[in-house]
Design an enzyme around this catalytic site. Structure first.
Site, PDB file in Angstrom:
ATOM      1  N   MET A   1      92.133  30.587  28.652  1.00 22.31           N
ATOM      2  CA  MET A   1      93.360  30.830  28.092  1.00 22.31           C
ATOM      3  C   MET A   1      93.474  31.880  27.125  1.00 22.31           C
ATOM      4  O   MET A   1      92.753  32.783  27.046  1.00 22.31           O
ATOM      5  CB  MET A   1      93.747  29.565  27.140  1.00 22.31           C
ATOM      6  CG  MET A   1      94.233  28.549  28.028  1.00 22.31           C
ATOM      7  SD  MET A   1      94.736  26.793  27.065  1.00 22.31           S
ATOM      8  CE  MET A   1      95.480  25.991  28.115  1.00 22.31           C
TER       9      MET A   1
ATOM     10  N   ILE B   1      94.725  28.501  19.408  1.00 24.81           N
ATOM     11  CA  ILE B   1      93.554  28.931  19.707  1.00 24.81           C
ATOM     12  C   ILE B   1      93.256  30.344  20.425  1.00 24.81           C
ATOM     13  O   ILE B   1      92.320  30.887  20.557  1.00 24.81           O
ATOM     14  CB  ILE B   1      93.248  28.143  20.957  1.00 24.81           C
ATOM     15  CG1 ILE B   1      94.204  28.272  22.256  1.00 24.81           C
ATOM     16  CG2 ILE B   1      93.015  26.400  20.541  1.00 24.81           C
ATOM     17  CD1 ILE B   1      93.435  27.499  23.507  1.00 24.81           C
ATOM     18  N   ASP B   2      94.672  31.001  20.626  1.00 25.48           N
ATOM     19  CA  ASP B   2      94.729  32.322  21.279  1.00 25.48           C
ATOM     20  C   ASP B   2      94.224  33.344  20.172  1.00 25.48           C
ATOM     21  O   ASP B   2      94.001  34.463  20.692  1.00 25.48           O
ATOM     22  CB  ASP B   2      96.106  32.458  21.738  1.00 25.48           C
ATOM     23  CG  ASP B   2      96.630  31.575  22.834  1.00 25.48           C
ATOM     24  OD1 ASP B   2      95.605  31.051  23.285  1.00 25.48           O
ATOM     25  OD2 ASP B   2      97.698  31.350  22.808  1.00 25.48           O
TER      26      ASP B   2
ATOM     27  N   ARG C   1      75.746  33.262  43.934  1.00 25.25           N
ATOM     28  CA  ARG C   1      77.259  33.308  43.887  1.00 25.25           C
ATOM     29  C   ARG C   1      77.851  34.419  42.784  1.00 25.25           C
ATOM     30  O   ARG C   1      77.269  34.394  41.775  1.00 25.25           O
ATOM     31  CB  ARG C   1      77.795  31.961  43.789  1.00 25.25           C
ATOM     32  CG  ARG C   1      77.724  31.170  44.946  1.00 25.25           C
ATOM     33  CD  ARG C   1      78.324  29.686  44.943  1.00 25.25           C
ATOM     34  NE  ARG C   1      78.379  29.051  46.006  1.00 25.25           N
ATOM     35  CZ  ARG C   1      78.448  27.725  46.193  1.00 25.25           C
ATOM     36  NH1 ARG C   1      78.245  26.941  45.096  1.00 25.25           N
ATOM     37  NH2 ARG C   1      78.422  27.275  47.428  1.00 25.25           N
TER      38      ARG C   1
ATOM     39  N   ARG D   1      91.319  23.426  24.386  1.00 33.54           N
ATOM     40  CA  ARG D   1      92.150  22.761  23.137  1.00 33.54           C
ATOM     41  C   ARG D   1      91.672  21.227  22.862  1.00 33.54           C
ATOM     42  O   ARG D   1      92.330  20.854  21.977  1.00 33.54           O
ATOM     43  CB  ARG D   1      93.628  22.854  23.576  1.00 33.54           C
ATOM     44  CG  ARG D   1      94.248  24.227  23.892  1.00 33.54           C
ATOM     45  CD  ARG D   1      95.844  24.323  23.448  1.00 33.54           C
ATOM     46  NE  ARG D   1      96.457  23.053  23.790  1.00 33.54           N
ATOM     47  CZ  ARG D   1      97.589  23.107  24.380  1.00 33.54           C
ATOM     48  NH1 ARG D   1      97.993  24.332  25.126  1.00 33.54           N
ATOM     49  NH2 ARG D   1      98.466  22.087  24.510  1.00 33.54           N
TER      50      ARG D   1
HETATM   51  O1  F6P Z   1      99.169  29.077  22.992  1.00 30.91           O
HETATM   52  C1  F6P Z   1      97.963  28.288  23.305  1.00 30.91           C
HETATM   53  C2  F6P Z   1      98.124  27.977  24.662  1.00 30.91           C
HETATM   54  O2  F6P Z   1      96.958  27.211  24.745  1.00 30.91           O
HETATM   55  C3  F6P Z   1      97.967  29.072  25.709  1.00 30.91           C
HETATM   56  O3  F6P Z   1      96.433  29.650  25.520  1.00 30.91           O
HETATM   57  C4  F6P Z   1      98.385  28.698  27.145  1.00 30.91           C
HETATM   58  O4  F6P Z   1      98.839  29.607  27.796  1.00 30.91           O
HETATM   59  C5  F6P Z   1      99.436  27.698  26.534  1.00 30.91           C
HETATM   60  O5  F6P Z   1      99.016  27.466  25.104  1.00 30.91           O
HETATM   61  C6  F6P Z   1      99.359  26.611  27.600  1.00 30.91           C
HETATM   62  O6  F6P Z   1     100.625  25.646  27.111  1.00 30.91           O
HETATM   63  P1  F6P Z   1     100.891  24.018  27.646  1.00 30.91           P
HETATM   64  O7  F6P Z   1      99.957  23.295  26.863  1.00 30.91           O
HETATM   65  O8  F6P Z   1     102.248  24.162  27.594  1.00 30.91           O
HETATM   66  O9  F6P Z   1     100.585  24.176  29.031  1.00 30.91           O
END
Ligand code: F6P
Length: 345
Positions: free
Chosen positions: A170, A127-128, A163, A278
């Site tokens: 993420m 997703i990044d 506010r 996600r």
């Molecule tokens: O790499 C995808 C990601 O969702 C990042 O954006 C986030 O930092 C990480 O994975 C989170 O990982 P986990 O599901 O192990 O907490």
């Protein structure tokens, strides 16, 4: 005819099931048989797999998550792991070639296996959107849409209560999700890892807005954003590492909430969007990209390619060496951020 072993590794991502379905449909059409390993590389080490058929993958195209399960297992860090253990996990199910669907870590393992002579065709996911070698990864657009919806919702409640709302999204060490959702949602300040921020400049943007009569603001911050050295002390998840040695990120919004309120006097609230980004069904764009990746992966197997991954270049799906995705992550380019900055404050 080959027996293809499919697995999904690393953090899950909307579109994984669409890839699985497409590899199976195209693979079966080309005369191959398919097996799905459960929970990423763990399935190979633990000999945990199931047959994948057109029938067993029906109806999964719009489903989030992965029917195979996922984990951050690193086969090179496990006792009894390594290339020979992976080979044994393949032999146990008569698998000739692997199609691992994953991010940098999963693809790093895939590249190592390919170098040792194991036939592998990778499919990039995150997703990044921070993987080099491909213009976009599936799942990214879905995450951006979810984050944009969150910005829209925060806007209305921010306005009702005068506010400042801080939304943490993420992205690890890349600001793609923050920059895209911030731009799409009309955020007033966007903070990304590529640009260490000065909290006083952030507060100045907010003060300027208020001086122009606005009574609320939205700050979109990437989980990997960091203050300029010596300007602010942050708390968070620092120090917690996963199986591939990545630090667990998150929590910068907590610091921003209190600092912005303390320095400006504006009432401030923060939201950490987290794994909502996600979850759930992929957008149409991501379903299409994932489907095209899956078809291309099956075609690469038929063409007996190895050590490659499928990738999006412009509007074309191509195969490139897996090594192109490894090394430093892809980061936000300066021009994109400059375009977003036009709307700050
Ligand atoms: O790499 C995808 C990601 O969702 C990042 O954006 C986030 O930092 C990480 O994975 C989170 O990982 P986990 O599901 O192990 O907490």
């Amino acid at each position: 005819m080959a027996r293809i072993g499919v697995l999904t590794g690393g953090g899950d991502c909307p579109g994984l099931n669409a890839v699985i379905r497409a590899v199976v449909r195209k693979g079966v059409a080309d005369g191959h048989e398919l097996v799905g390993y459960r929970y990423g590389w763990a399935g190979l080490l633990e000999r945990d797999a199931e047959p994948l058929t057109v029938e067993s993958t029906k109806g999964i195209l719009p489903r989030g998550g992965t029917i195979l399960g996922s984990s951050r297992t690193n086969p090179y860090k496990k006792d009894g792991g390594g290339t020979e253990a992976v080979r044994a996990g393949m032999a146990a199910f008569d698998v000739d070639v692997l199609v691992p669907i994953g991010g940098e870590d999963t693809l790093g393992v895939a590249a190592r296996l390919a170098a040792d002579g194991v036939p592998v065709v990778g499919v990039p996911k995150t997703i990044d959107n921070d993987l080099k070698g491909t213009d976009y990864t599936f799942g990214f657009q879905t995450a951006v849409q979810i984050a944009t919806d969150a910005v829209d919702r925060l806007h209305t409640t921010a306005e009702s209560h005068n506010r400042v709302m801080v939304l943490e999204v993420m992205g690890r060490h890349a600001g793609f999700i923050a920059a895209h959702a911030g731009m799409a949602g009309g955020g007033d300040v966007i903070l990304v890892p590529e640009r260490p921020f000065d909290i006083e400049v952030v507060c100045d943007h907010l003060r300027r807005r208020h001086a122009h009569g606005r009574t609320f603001s939205i700050v979109v911050v990437s989980e990997g954003a960091v203050p300029q050295e010596g300007t602010l002390t942050t708390s968070g998840e620092a120090g917690r590492l996963d199986a591939f040695g990545h630090e667990r990120l998150g929590g910068i919004a907590v610091t921003l909430e209190s600092e912005i309120e303390r320095r400006t006097g504006y009432e401030t609230r923060m939201t950490i969007l987290g794994h909502v980004q996600r979850g759930g069904t992929p957008t149409a764009f991501d379903r299409v990209l994932a489907t095209r990746f899956g078809v291309a992966a099956a075609e690469a197997v038929t063409a007996q390619q190895s050590g490659v991954m499928v990738a999006l270049r412009g509007t074309d799906i191509v195969t490139v060496p897996i090594s192109e995705a490894l090394g430093d992550p892809k980061t936000l380019d300066d021009k994109f951020f400059a375009d977003a900055e036009v709307f700050f404050g």
